[in-house]
Each structure stands twice: as structure tokens, then as C-alpha cells.
Design a protein around this motif. Structure first.
Motif, PDB file in Angstrom:
ATOM      1  N   HIS A  29       0.808  -1.217   0.000  1.00 50.83           N
ATOM      2  CA  HIS A  29       0.000   0.000   0.000  1.00 50.83           C
ATOM      3  C   HIS A  29       0.844   1.272   0.000  1.00 50.83           C
ATOM      4  CE1 HIS A  29      -3.117  -2.941   0.743  1.00 50.83           C
ATOM      5  NE2 HIS A  29      -3.965  -2.020   0.322  1.00 50.83           N
ATOM      6  N   LEU A  30       2.038   1.215   0.555  1.00 44.90           N
ATOM      7  CA  LEU A  30       2.933   2.374   0.449  1.00 44.90           C
ATOM      8  C   LEU A  30       3.403   2.560  -0.991  1.00 44.90           C
ATOM      9  CD1 LEU A  30       5.027   2.052   3.724  1.00 44.90           C
ATOM     10  CD2 LEU A  30       3.484   3.932   3.119  1.00 44.90           C
ATOM     11  N   TYR A  31       3.850   1.477  -1.630  1.00 51.01           N
ATOM     12  CA  TYR A  31       4.287   1.600  -3.029  1.00 51.01           C
ATOM     13  C   TYR A  31       3.154   2.074  -3.931  1.00 51.01           C
ATOM     14  CZ  TYR A  31       9.017  -0.331  -2.590  1.00 51.01           C
ATOM     15  OH  TYR A  31      10.346  -0.522  -2.286  1.00 51.01           O
ATOM     16  N   ALA A  32       1.921   1.741  -3.585  1.00 46.00           N
ATOM     17  CA  ALA A  32       0.768   2.183  -4.383  1.00 46.00           C
ATOM     18  C   ALA A  32       0.591   3.699  -4.331  1.00 46.00           C
ATOM     19  CB  ALA A  32      -0.501   1.479  -3.898  1.00 46.00           C
ATOM     20  N   LEU A  33       1.218   4.365  -3.362  1.00 45.94           N
ATOM     21  CA  LEU A  33       1.120   5.825  -3.257  1.00 45.94           C
ATOM     22  C   LEU A  33       1.975   6.549  -4.301  1.00 45.94           C
ATOM     23  CD1 LEU A  33       1.297   6.250   0.640  1.00 45.94           C
ATOM     24  CD2 LEU A  33      -0.755   6.223  -0.807  1.00 45.94           C
ATOM     25  N   LEU A  34       3.007   5.900  -4.792  1.00 42.94           N
ATOM     26  CA  LEU A  34       3.936   6.559  -5.725  1.00 42.94           C
ATOM     27  C   LEU A  34       3.244   7.210  -6.920  1.00 42.94           C
ATOM     28  CD1 LEU A  34       7.108   4.296  -5.761  1.00 42.94           C
ATOM     29  CD2 LEU A  34       7.050   6.775  -5.416  1.00 42.94           C
ATOM     30  N   PRO A  35       2.365   6.516  -7.633  1.00 30.65           N
ATOM     31  CA  PRO A  35       1.769   7.162  -8.804  1.00 30.65           C
ATOM     32  C   PRO A  35       0.662   8.169  -8.485  1.00 30.65           C
ATOM     33  CG  PRO A  35       0.978   4.914  -8.606  1.00 30.65           C
ATOM     34  CD  PRO A  35       2.010   5.104  -7.541  1.00 30.65           C
ATOM     35  N   ILE A  36       0.222   8.241  -7.218  1.00 36.78           N
ATOM     36  CA  ILE A  36      -0.902   9.148  -6.926  1.00 36.78           C
ATOM     37  C   ILE A  36      -0.533  10.348  -6.058  1.00 36.78           C
ATOM     38  CG2 ILE A  36      -2.679   7.392  -7.247  1.00 36.78           C
ATOM     39  CD1 ILE A  36      -2.807   7.020  -4.266  1.00 36.78           C
ATOM     40  N   ILE A  37       0.681  10.357  -5.506  1.00 33.55           N
ATOM     41  CA  ILE A  37       1.114  11.517  -4.708  1.00 33.55           C
ATOM     42  C   ILE A  37       2.335  12.125  -5.396  1.00 33.55           C
ATOM     43  CG2 ILE A  37       1.885  12.353  -2.457  1.00 33.55           C
ATOM     44  CD1 ILE A  37       0.394  10.047  -1.152  1.00 33.55           C
ATOM     45  N   PRO A  38       2.140  13.221  -6.110  1.00 34.64           N
ATOM     46  CA  PRO A  38       3.227  13.782  -6.918  1.00 34.64           C
ATOM     47  C   PRO A  38       4.425  14.280  -6.099  1.00 34.64           C
ATOM     48  CG  PRO A  38       1.309  15.233  -6.938  1.00 34.64           C
ATOM     49  CD  PRO A  38       0.892  13.972  -6.247  1.00 34.64           C
ATOM     50  N   GLU A  39       4.216  14.582  -4.836  1.00 32.71           N
ATOM     51  CA  GLU A  39       5.319  15.061  -4.004  1.00 32.71           C
ATOM     52  C   GLU A  39       6.389  13.988  -3.764  1.00 32.71           C
ATOM     53  OE1 GLU A  39       1.960  17.790  -3.284  1.00 32.71           O
ATOM     54  OE2 GLU A  39       2.109  15.619  -3.334  1.00 32.71           O
ATOM     55  N   LEU A  40       6.015  12.720  -3.877  1.00 34.92           N
ATOM     56  CA  LEU A  40       6.963  11.607  -3.673  1.00 34.92           C
ATOM     57  C   LEU A  40       7.951  11.547  -4.833  1.00 34.92           C
ATOM     58  CD1 LEU A  40       4.650   8.743  -2.419  1.00 34.92           C
ATOM     59  CD2 LEU A  40       6.723   9.545  -1.270  1.00 34.92           C
ATOM     60  N   LYS A  41       9.201  11.862  -4.564  1.00 30.26           N
ATOM     61  CA  LYS A  41      10.231  11.820  -5.597  1.00 30.26           C
ATOM     62  C   LYS A  41      10.937  10.466  -5.629  1.00 30.26           C
ATOM     63  CE  LYS A  41       9.461  15.992  -6.798  1.00 30.26           C
ATOM     64  NZ  LYS A  41       8.533  16.159  -7.902  1.00 30.26           N
ATOM     65  N   ARG A  42      10.987   9.787  -4.486  1.00 34.38           N
ATOM     66  CA  ARG A  42      11.675   8.496  -4.389  1.00 34.38           C
ATOM     67  C   ARG A  42      11.102   7.737  -3.211  1.00 34.38           C
ATOM     68  NH1 ARG A  42      17.749   7.666  -2.282  1.00 34.38           N
ATOM     69  NH2 ARG A  42      17.863   5.409  -2.518  1.00 34.38           N
ATOM     70  N   MET A  43      11.026   6.414  -3.345  1.00 30.01           N
ATOM     71  CA  MET A  43      10.584   5.571  -2.248  1.00 30.01           C
ATOM     72  C   MET A  43      11.331   4.239  -2.307  1.00 30.01           C
ATOM     73  SD  MET A  43       6.831   3.941  -1.331  1.00 30.01           S
ATOM     74  CE  MET A  43       6.048   5.493  -0.887  1.00 30.01           C
ATOM     75  N   GLU A  44      11.826   3.823  -1.161  1.00 27.28           N
ATOM     76  CA  GLU A  44      12.419   2.496  -1.003  1.00 27.28           C
ATOM     77  C   GLU A  44      11.873   1.908   0.279  1.00 27.28           C
ATOM     78  OE1 GLU A  44      16.668   2.089  -1.241  1.00 27.28           O
ATOM     79  OE2 GLU A  44      16.793   3.744  -2.672  1.00 27.28           O
TER      80      GLU A  44
END
Length: 100
Positions: A29-44
Motif C-alpha cells: 500500500h505504500l508503493y501504491a502511493l507513488l503514482p498518486i502523490i506527486p510530491e513523492l520523488k523516491r521511495m524504497e
């Protein structure tokens, strides 16, 4: 740029799921946020491999353009949904925010 690092220690069982099931749910569910929250520049996301007494179970590393962007992410309705679930299935949470 701002780096936001969160680490959690999960309960053995919570919300009808095992620790491993809840960790997988949170990661998905965290990785699912990447395409919908534009402020996220990187996630690991990474899980503990040593299982020492001092280890946390799961780590989230995110990067943002600046602190206001990080705050917008924190208040995004989809992030708040994931965060609400996380609060139910963890024992401990630690956070570090730093400039990079």
C-alpha cells in the motif's frame, strides 16, 4: 531535497493478520502511493535481515523536494489511510527527517 526515513517494529499479530502479512500489506500500500502523490520523488522499502534485538522490522525511505512537499504527502488522504492502518499493527515507530 528532504529525506524522510521511518522504521517500524510490528506486532506479532494484529488486525487478524500475522506480522509478515501486515508487513506485506504495508509495503504494497505504500508503493501504491507513488503514482498518486506527486510530491513523492523516491521511495524504497526494506525489511530486516538480521533480526537482532535492536532491529526494526520494516524501513521506509522517501524523498521530497522540500519540507512543505513532505508535509503535503503526510496529509494526503491516501497516505492517511495507510498511516491509520500502520498505527494499528505496529509496536514502535522511529523517524528521521534530514536535508540531502
Amino acid at each position: 531535497m528532504v529525506r524522510h526515513v521511518v522504521m517500524w517494529k510490528f506486532k506479532e499479530n494484529a488486525e487478524g493478520k500475522s506480522k509478515a502479512e501486515n508487513m506485506a500489506w504495508v509495503e504494497e500500500h505504500l508503493y501504491a502511493l507513488l503514482p498518486i502523490i506527486p510530491e513523492l520523488k523516491r521511495m524504497e522499502i526494506g525489511s530486516d535481515i538480521t533480526h537482532s534485538d535492536m532491529s526494526m522490522d520494516l524501513m521506509l525511505l522517501t524523498e521530497f523536494e522540500d519540507v512543505p512537499a513532505m508535509k503535503r504527502y503526510a496529509q494526503h488522504p491516501e497516505h492517511l489511510k495507510v498511516s491509520a492502518y500502520v498505527c494499528k499493527v505496529i509496536e514502535t515507530r522511529v523517524v528521521l527527517d534530514c536535508s540531502i
